[in-house]
Design an enzyme around this catalytic site. Structure first.
Site, PDB file in Angstrom:
ATOM      1  N   CYS A  10     -15.002 -40.634  62.112  1.00 18.51           N
ATOM      2  CA  CYS A  10     -16.362 -40.731  62.615  1.00 18.51           C
ATOM      3  C   CYS A  10     -17.154 -39.431  62.553  1.00 18.51           C
ATOM      4  O   CYS A  10     -16.581 -38.362  62.410  1.00 18.51           O
ATOM      5  CB  CYS A  10     -16.354 -41.150  64.090  1.00 18.51           C
ATOM      6  SG  CYS A  10     -15.511 -42.677  64.392  1.00 18.51           S
ATOM      7  N   GLY A  38     -18.015 -41.334  57.776  1.00 18.79           N
ATOM      8  CA  GLY A  38     -17.775 -42.738  58.096  1.00 18.79           C
ATOM      9  C   GLY A  38     -18.842 -43.607  57.491  1.00 18.79           C
ATOM     10  O   GLY A  38     -20.034 -43.333  57.685  1.00 18.79           O
ATOM     11  N   ASN A 113     -15.680 -39.090  68.174  1.00 21.88           N
ATOM     12  CA  ASN A 113     -14.952 -38.786  66.939  1.00 21.88           C
ATOM     13  C   ASN A 113     -13.554 -38.331  67.335  1.00 21.88           C
ATOM     14  O   ASN A 113     -13.405 -37.393  68.119  1.00 21.88           O
ATOM     15  CB  ASN A 113     -15.672 -37.682  66.163  1.00 21.88           C
ATOM     16  CG  ASN A 113     -14.930 -37.234  64.915  1.00 21.88           C
ATOM     17  OD1 ASN A 113     -15.067 -36.104  64.485  1.00 21.88           O
ATOM     18  ND2 ASN A 113     -14.132 -38.097  64.323  1.00 21.88           N
ATOM     19  N   GLY A 114     -12.535 -38.991  66.785  1.00 19.52           N
ATOM     20  CA  GLY A 114     -11.149 -38.640  67.105  1.00 19.52           C
ATOM     21  C   GLY A 114     -10.363 -39.869  67.513  1.00 19.52           C
ATOM     22  O   GLY A 114     -10.897 -40.979  67.505  1.00 19.52           O
ATOM     23  N   TYR A 257     -10.811 -31.260  53.026  1.00 21.01           N
ATOM     24  CA  TYR A 257     -11.399 -32.472  52.468  1.00 21.01           C
ATOM     25  C   TYR A 257     -12.508 -33.115  53.300  1.00 21.01           C
ATOM     26  O   TYR A 257     -13.542 -33.494  52.754  1.00 21.01           O
ATOM     27  CB  TYR A 257     -10.288 -33.503  52.205  1.00 21.01           C
ATOM     28  CG  TYR A 257     -10.814 -34.868  51.849  1.00 21.01           C
ATOM     29  CD1 TYR A 257     -11.510 -35.071  50.654  1.00 21.01           C
ATOM     30  CD2 TYR A 257     -10.671 -35.944  52.710  1.00 21.01           C
ATOM     31  CE1 TYR A 257     -12.031 -36.314  50.335  1.00 21.01           C
ATOM     32  CE2 TYR A 257     -11.178 -37.180  52.400  1.00 21.01           C
ATOM     33  CZ  TYR A 257     -11.857 -37.366  51.215  1.00 21.01           C
ATOM     34  OH  TYR A 257     -12.382 -38.584  50.909  1.00 21.01           O
ATOM     35  N   SER A 298     -14.476 -33.092  46.346  1.00 18.50           N
ATOM     36  CA  SER A 298     -13.830 -32.056  47.153  1.00 18.50           C
ATOM     37  C   SER A 298     -12.843 -31.203  46.369  1.00 18.50           C
ATOM     38  O   SER A 298     -12.323 -30.226  46.903  1.00 18.50           O
ATOM     39  CB  SER A 298     -13.162 -32.669  48.380  1.00 18.50           C
ATOM     40  OG  SER A 298     -12.420 -33.781  47.982  1.00 18.50           O
ATOM     41  N   CYS A 397      -1.008 -39.169  61.014  1.00 18.37           N
ATOM     42  CA  CYS A 397      -1.953 -38.447  61.874  1.00 18.37           C
ATOM     43  C   CYS A 397      -2.311 -39.341  63.055  1.00 18.37           C
ATOM     44  O   CYS A 397      -2.615 -40.512  62.861  1.00 18.37           O
ATOM     45  CB  CYS A 397      -3.227 -38.103  61.103  1.00 18.37           C
ATOM     46  SG  CYS A 397      -4.529 -37.411  62.151  1.00 18.37           S
ATOM     47  N   CYS A 446      -4.260 -27.479  63.329  1.00 18.70           N
ATOM     48  CA  CYS A 446      -3.279 -28.566  63.235  1.00 18.70           C
ATOM     49  C   CYS A 446      -2.902 -28.749  61.769  1.00 18.70           C
ATOM     50  O   CYS A 446      -3.774 -28.779  60.890  1.00 18.70           O
ATOM     51  CB  CYS A 446      -3.887 -29.861  63.779  1.00 18.70           C
ATOM     52  SG  CYS A 446      -2.769 -31.284  63.590  1.00 18.70           S
ATOM     53  N   CYS A 449       0.245 -33.416  59.769  1.00 17.60           N
ATOM     54  CA  CYS A 449       0.512 -34.403  58.711  1.00 17.60           C
ATOM     55  C   CYS A 449       1.286 -33.762  57.556  1.00 17.60           C
ATOM     56  O   CYS A 449       1.861 -34.464  56.719  1.00 17.60           O
ATOM     57  CB  CYS A 449      -0.776 -35.049  58.216  1.00 17.60           C
ATOM     58  SG  CYS A 449      -2.053 -33.868  57.800  1.00 17.60           S
TER      59      CYS A 449
HETATM   60 FE1  SF4 Z   1      -4.505 -35.241  61.512  1.00 20.99          FE
HETATM   61 FE2  SF4 Z   1      -3.403 -33.717  59.596  1.00 20.99          FE
HETATM   62 FE3  SF4 Z   1      -5.826 -33.155  60.569  1.00 20.99          FE
HETATM   63 FE4  SF4 Z   1      -3.692 -32.749  62.095  1.00 20.99          FE
HETATM   64  S1  SF4 Z   1      -4.186 -31.702  60.133  1.00 20.99           S
HETATM   65  S2  SF4 Z   1      -5.613 -33.724  62.735  1.00 20.99           S
HETATM   66  S3  SF4 Z   1      -2.396 -34.477  61.494  1.00 20.99           S
HETATM   67  S4  SF4 Z   1      -5.286 -34.982  59.388  1.00 20.99           S
END
Ligand code: SF4
Length: 476
Positions: A10, A38, A113-114, A257, A298, A397, A446, A449
């Site tokens: 989103c 989105g 968003n999330g 991305y 991208s 994710c 983070c 993934c």
């Molecule tokens: Fe999700 Fe990967 Fe982004 Fe972490 S880095 S929020 S696991 S898409």
């Protein structure tokens, strides 16, 4: 990358104007700028002196809002908007946002968003306590807890702070009461959120800085992880009760991305991060070649970085058809190859007889990458060396994107050499996971993934599946 892509869930947008103004138009332009986050549904809610007026529907901003719809929305001094790509909860009309709630102490509109990673447990608890949900999105869980807490607290902002005690996972929120516009970002700061101001004093909240610029606003700053900011006739007030409680976890894939390259997230230019990824690829996966091309859109910035670092000339390898939307469906499975050709056409004069370095942002299942490699071969490329500006996807994710099944991720079951063979490339190189910090100049992000290192409790897979199955059954 086209097709088979990982989707962001989103984009959110909000405006607070000190005077009555055509705020719906601000949101419309803002949502246009956030459309890449989105494309399945969108909506705007306008606050005209405490009365809420809204329009939401399935479709892109240009389909949902024509001038008649926009003119139907009154001038006002506040508005919130949302663009959505639906995974959790599916893509039904009832899941369009902003969510609007009438509660005992007034009205609330909320755009999110999330993904809330403890949504299953929260929803169960609420339902056992008598709650009835109208949507299958986890945003309604936030709205429910928020309005429940509002009954016990003197103000909406105090209720937001109480509500945050219950939520785990990712949320960048824009909320609107009768008199206040509120931005809130989860304590890890998974998803971006920033605010800016126009020359005439309108405050704008948006997922990305590109949406501030779309309405002539200048960035003031990012909303800090854990921060709640209230915009009202009393001015701007920041609540930092949850700040610095967690390590920053901005999603590194926003830089690779999701976000637009002209955006700046937490002080880092997305374009610069992508160029840096290309430079790292050139450093780590050197190969002799004649030209570097990127897969639109991208892969282009990273291709530029690869070219600059390696000294190998940059070329335009593909033309992307801009007029194909998400609704473009090929009639049969067999026609998928021609579908890729319609979306993306190689420029043979760039690649014919050449050793080509092909840069893309990620490989999910590998089928689309295979088709793109074949397009270049058919256009006469002599060698194709694929370089990917992210590490291999190996984990789901839980924070607002649709990487949700290991079965579908090619890197879970194949080595790099095997993947190169499957997609038909002469060589393949991914961005090393330990180099991700170089993209943003710090280590507070983070990368779950790619690494499997989650900063929050992982929802039990069995629960997640049951939750989504149960919700999708209800949806039918
Ligand atoms: Fe999700 Fe990967 Fe982004 Fe972490 S880095 S929020 S696991 S898409």
């Amino acid at each position: 990358m086209i097709e088979e892509k990982i989707h962001e869930e989103c984009g959110v947008f909000g405006v607070y104007s000190p005077t009555n103004y055509g705020v719906a138009r601000d949101v419309y332009y803002g949502l246009y700028a956030l459309q890449h986050r989105g494309q399945e549904s969108c909506g705007i809610v306008v606050n005209d002196d405490g009365l809420f007026f809204s329009h939401k529907d399935l479709g892109q901003v240009s389909n949902v809002f024509d001038s008649e719809e926009l003119n139907r929305l009154p001038d006002g001094n506040m508005a919130v908007g949302h663009v959505r790509y639906g995974t959790t909860g599916g893509n039904s009309r009832r899941n369009t946002q902003p969510i609007e709630v009438n509660h005992q102490k007034g009205k609330l509109a909320l755009a999110h968003n999330g993904n809330i990673s403890n949504a299953y447990d929260l929803r169960n608890e609420l339902e056992l306590g008598g709650a009835i949900f109208h949507t299958t999105s986890d945003t309604e869980i936030i709205a429910y807890i928020l309005t429940r807490e509002r009954l016990k607290t003197p103000s909406i902002e105090k209720a937001v702070l109480e509500c945050m005690k219950y939520l785990e996972g990712a949320y960048s929120l824009v909320m609107m009461s009768a008199t206040k516009l509120i931005a809130a970002r989860d304590p890890h700061g998974y998803r971006p959120l920033c605010y800016g101001i126009t020359d005439d004093g309108r405050y704008i909240i948006a997922s990305e800085t590109c949406a501030l610029e779309a309405v002539g606003a200048k960035l003031v700053r990012d909303v800090r992880p854990g921060e709640v900011i209230v915009f009202s006739e009393d001015g701007t007030t920041s609540y930092t009760d949850y700040c610095n409680k967690e390590n920053g976890q901005i999603c590194i894939f926003e830089y690779i991305y999701f976000a637009r390259p002209d955006s700046v997230i937490d002080g880092i230019s997305v374009h610069s991060a992508r160029v840096k990824a290309g430079e790292i690829l050139a450093r780590e996966h050197e190969v002799e070649a004649d030209v570097v091309v990127g897969v639109p859109d991208s892969g282009l910035d990273a291709a530029l970085g690869y070219s600059r670092y390696s000294g190998i000339p940059y070329g335009i390898g593909f033309i992307k058809n801009k007029y194909i939307g998400r609704t473009f469906i090929s009639p049969t499975q067999d026609e998928r190859n021609s579908q890729v050709k319609i979306k993306l056409n190689p420029i043979s004069s760039t690649v014919k007889g050449k050793r080509v370095i092909l840069v893309d942002d990620s490989i999910v299942r590998g089928t689309t990458s295979g088709r793109i490699v074949k397009l270049l071969r058919d256009a006469g490329a002599k060698e194709i060396h694929m370089r990917i500006s992210s590490p291999p996807f190996t984990n789901p994710c839980y924070y607002g994107t649709d990487i949700d099944s290991k079965d579908k991720l090619i890197a879970c079951h194949h080595s790099v050499e095997q993947i190169a063979k499957i997609i038909g490339a002469d060589s393949l190189g991914y961005l090393p996971i330990e180099s991700l910090g170089e993209l943003v100049g710090h280590e507070n992000y983070c990368n779950a993934c790619f690494s499997g290192n989650y900063a929050t409790k992982i929802p039990e897979v069995v629960n997640k599946n049951r939750f989504e199955k149960r919700l999708s059954e209800r949806d039918e």
